[in-house]
Motif scaffolding. Structure first.
Motif, PDB file in Angstrom:
ATOM      1  N   GLU B  93       0.839  -1.210   0.000  1.00  0.00           N
ATOM      2  CA  GLU B  93       0.000   0.000   0.000  1.00  0.00           C
ATOM      3  C   GLU B  93       0.868   1.252   0.000  1.00  0.00           C
ATOM      4  OE1 GLU B  93      -3.568  -2.149   2.568  1.00  0.00           O
ATOM      5  OE2 GLU B  93      -2.252  -0.722   3.556  1.00  0.00           O
ATOM      6  N   MET B  94       1.926   1.215   0.813  1.00  0.00           N
ATOM      7  CA  MET B  94       2.827   2.363   0.932  1.00  0.00           C
ATOM      8  C   MET B  94       3.501   2.666  -0.398  1.00  0.00           C
ATOM      9  SD  MET B  94       3.503   4.309   3.378  1.00  0.00           S
ATOM     10  CE  MET B  94       4.654   5.564   3.825  1.00  0.00           C
ATOM     11  N   SER B  96       2.582   1.806  -3.355  1.00  0.00           N
ATOM     12  CA  SER B  96       1.654   2.225  -4.409  1.00  0.00           C
ATOM     13  C   SER B  96       1.324   3.710  -4.295  1.00  0.00           C
ATOM     14  CB  SER B  96       0.390   1.371  -4.392  1.00  0.00           C
ATOM     15  OG  SER B  96      -0.335   1.628  -3.229  1.00  0.00           O
ATOM     16  N   MET B  97       1.513   4.298  -3.102  1.00  0.00           N
ATOM     17  CA  MET B  97       1.264   5.735  -2.967  1.00  0.00           C
ATOM     18  C   MET B  97       2.246   6.555  -3.805  1.00  0.00           C
ATOM     19  SD  MET B  97       0.205   6.346   0.931  1.00  0.00           S
ATOM     20  CE  MET B  97      -0.424   4.997   1.879  1.00  0.00           C
ATOM     21  N   GLY B  98       3.391   5.954  -4.128  1.00  0.00           N
ATOM     22  CA  GLY B  98       4.341   6.639  -4.996  1.00  0.00           C
ATOM     23  C   GLY B  98       3.773   6.891  -6.387  1.00  0.00           C
ATOM     24  N   ARG B  99       2.726   6.135  -6.761  1.00  0.00           N
ATOM     25  CA  ARG B  99       2.134   6.298  -8.092  1.00  0.00           C
ATOM     26  C   ARG B  99       1.123   7.435  -8.132  1.00  0.00           C
ATOM     27  NH1 ARG B  99       4.375   4.114 -12.381  1.00  0.00           N
ATOM     28  NH2 ARG B  99       2.370   3.857 -13.419  1.00  0.00           N
ATOM     29  N   ARG B 149       9.144   3.576  -3.023  1.00  0.00           N
ATOM     30  CA  ARG B 149       8.033   4.480  -3.289  1.00  0.00           C
ATOM     31  C   ARG B 149       8.447   5.615  -4.213  1.00  0.00           C
ATOM     32  NH1 ARG B 149       5.433   7.642   1.626  1.00  0.00           N
ATOM     33  NH2 ARG B 149       7.006   9.146   1.034  1.00  0.00           N
TER      34      ARG B 149
END
Lengths: 376, 256
Positions: B93-94, B96-99, B149
């Motif tokens: 989840e963490m 994927s926040m980079g996207r 990330r």
């Protein structure tokens, strides 16, 4: 700033792993390793089905349970009759109870519960703090004052809900403007100004109670501040359903962005997200939900604080799942508490008392479980 | 791609200038180390570069063009210091926040986003941690998650804020090696803030010393000198060279 981070660290530990961990599910079911075909996403899918069916079951139970118990099959007959516009003279009394009283009431519980829970989950994410409830910025106290003022000026009429709604919005706006300095709103000052605005409105509400007629207006104000769904009518629902539903949809659409905002402003910016706009939209949506809820049902505490915690245990911390789950669980929770409110004593109990009596111990058990494992 | 800062100055509101007239250039596939004492403005400079703060005067340029807000989001990836999180998001989840710059305000990560996250987790070698809550990771692992990330957003410049602080000796070297590997294998350049001149010598091509009223910038081998260590870090030190397996290794030894 250092200090803030230290306290954040402790808050962090309140949350814990979701229950839906595959290994746990498998070990509970004693499935041997080679037969493990269910993926994590399919487990989550079953959780969604379970949550939806639970809401449907509680909704239906709420229609036949109460002081006057109506058999489930009769309830179904009444519902079918009213959809088909069939008038059965034998069931006249039961029909009046189910469609005239219990149906709007249950609908209101579901709306308010779902709305309060999703705004609570949103606020806890935005403010990066598990102890935040959706009325942290003073919505409930503002709306409470509005109602008290309305009752004092006009007696209990349709005007009171309008006043509740108006003052709920005013209090959040006041908190926001108070926190704003040099075009910048920090989260800490927002919370502090929320407390200031809340205490002013609490004092003003006390003033109105002091001035109110002790035989007529004062009981009305006091009873209303404890929260109740007993006076909810279809016209109430018509007024608040649209704003509440629209705001729930807005929050649901923003659900993944709340994850990013929960990392803090600087990290959100470094990931290319402007936190300010999204935060304002989310705060406005949550405020409208809470103000609308308070305007039809009075002050119903604890739902917005407890339900997100329960939901986190079931579905995890990712707001992508947490927000919709909070909606479903919040709706079921408030319907259940409302069933209790009208069944456990001959006279109906105010629901605000029960949400606290049910919610607080539940919260305590949750905390105890976490702290026993040394996580807090 | 060339990253340039020209005459960058910054002051926090109501305070004196913290950064004064700083200029430097970073070419493709280069690593820049930023050295300086605590409170001298290293992190502030990185924040100005990433757009978290705005330069008071001067500008950042990429390939000769002023870096605007949109470009900044597109081109720059920022790796913050590993620190405590407000929610125990899982590693997947963490990362994927980079996207988020590819994901609309009202939507959630798509299949492609998830695929890219999966690739990066494999690349950094933390795939086995993908369902672990970030709060249960060690400092070194958490730093890897932050690096993943940043990489998952496919940036042109990666900026690290003291990536090796709070880590044990082994993990410090592991992170440095990883950074070096990323810059060699992908067409990106990298800026790293550090307190260790030795780490700068180990991986960086260019070095920027930030002092109170001046700064010094150039090739690492020419800029990190005993004189500059005393001038900018206020440490009397000796730079020793010795050979190990036919390579010459440099080391900084603080003098008593």
């Amino acid at each position: 700033m250092d200090r803030v981070q230290v306290s954040n660290k402790q808050d962090t530990e309140v949350y814990e792993k979701p229950m839906v961990s595959m290994s746990r599910v498998y070990s509970m079911c004693k499935i041997p390793a080679r037969n493990r075909v269910l993926s994590k996403s399919s487990v989550i899918f079953f959780v969604w089905i379970a949550l939806c069916s639970f809401l449907i079951i509680t909704f239906f139970s709420s229609l036949f349970l109460g002081r006057f118990v109506i058999a489930p099959d009769t309830t179904i007959e009444i519902l079918i009759n009213s959809i088909l516009h069939i008038n059965d003279p034998q069931l006249q009394q039961q029909t009046a109870i189910v469609t005239g009283l219990r149906f709007p009431r249950t609908l209101a519980c579901m709306l308010v519960g779902a709305g309060m829970a999703i705004s609570g989950a949103t606020f806890q994410g935005l403010f990066r703090n598990p102890l935040v409830s959706p009325d942290i910025l003073g919505v409930s106290t503002g709306a409470g004052f509005g109602t008290a003022l309305g009752i004092l000026l006009f007696g209990f009429t349709g005007f009171t809900s309008f006043y509740a709604f108006l003052f709920g919005l005013i209090s959040v706006l006041a908190a926001y403007l108070l926190a704003k300095s040099r075009n910048h709103v920090s989260i800490i000052s927002l919370v502090l100004s929320g407390i200031i605005v809340s205490s002013i409105f609490t004092a003003l509400t006390s003033l109105i109670k002091y001035m109110a007629d002790p035989y007529d207006e004062l009981p009305a104000i006091t009873y209303w501040l404890m929260g109740s769904f007993s006076k909810v009518t279809y016209s109430d629902i018509k007024t608040v359903a649209v704003p509440i539903l629209v705001c729930i949809v807005i929050l649901l659409l923003l659900r993944w962005r709340i994850n990013i905002l929960s990392l803090g402003d600087e990290e959100a910016r470094s990931l290319g997200v402007d936190p300010v706009k999204i935060r304002i939209i989310a705060i406005i949506a949550s405020t409208i939900i809470v103000a609308a809820s308070v305007s039809i049902a009075g002050v119903v505490g604890w739902v917005g604080l407890v339900v997100p915690h329960i939901s986190r245990r079931i579905i995890g911390v990712d707001h992508k799942n947490l927000l919709p789950a909070s909606c479903l669980i919040g709706g079921s929770f408030l319907i259940l508490v409302d069933i209790l409110a009208r069944t456990i004593t001959p006279a109906e109990l105010p629901i605000g008392i029960l949400t606290a009596l049910v919610g607080a111990p539940f919260f305590a058990i949750l905390l105890k479980k976490v702290s026993n494992r040394g996580e807090w | 791609m060339i990253l340039e800062v020209k005459n960058g100055s910054f002051a926090y509101p109501g305070q004196d200038l913290l950064l004064q007239d700083i200029s430097f250039t970073l070419e493709e596939n280069e690593i820049l180390a930023v050295l300086g004492q605590n409170g001298i403005g290293k992190t502030t400079m990185l924040k100005c570069l990433t757009g978290i703060l705005k330069w008071k005067s001067g500008n950042t340029f990429i390939d000769g063009e002023i870096l605007d807000a949109k470009q900044r989001i597109d081109q720059i990836g920022y790796v913050p210091q590993a620190r405590n999180l407000s929610f125990p998001y899982t590693v997947k989840e963490m990362v994927s926040m980079g996207r988020s710059k590819y994901i609309g305000t009202f939507s959630v990560p798509s299949k492609e986003d998830k695929q890219r996250v999966h690739e990066v987790l494999q690349e950094i070698n933390i795939e086995h941690l993908k369902d672990t809550p970030c709060t249960q990771l060690s400092g070194g692992q958490l730093q890897l998650v932050y690096i993943a990330r940043a990489i998952v957003s496919d940036p042109k410049v990666l900026i690290f804020d003291e990536p090796e602080s709070h880590l044990d000796y082994k993990n410090q070297l592991m992170i440095l090696k990883l950074i070096k590997g990323i810059v060699e294998n992908k067409d990106i350049s990298c800026i790293i803030n550090t307190h260790h001149p030795e780490h700068a010598m180990k991986i960086s091509d260019k070095t920027l010393f930030i002092g109170k009223n001046d700064y010094s910038f150039g090739e690492t081998s020419k800029v990190i000198t005993e004189n500059n260590l005393e001038k900018y870090l206020d440490v009397k030190a000796k730079i020793a060279t010795f050979s190990f397996e036919e390579q010459s290794v440099k080391s900084v030894i603080a003098l008593p």
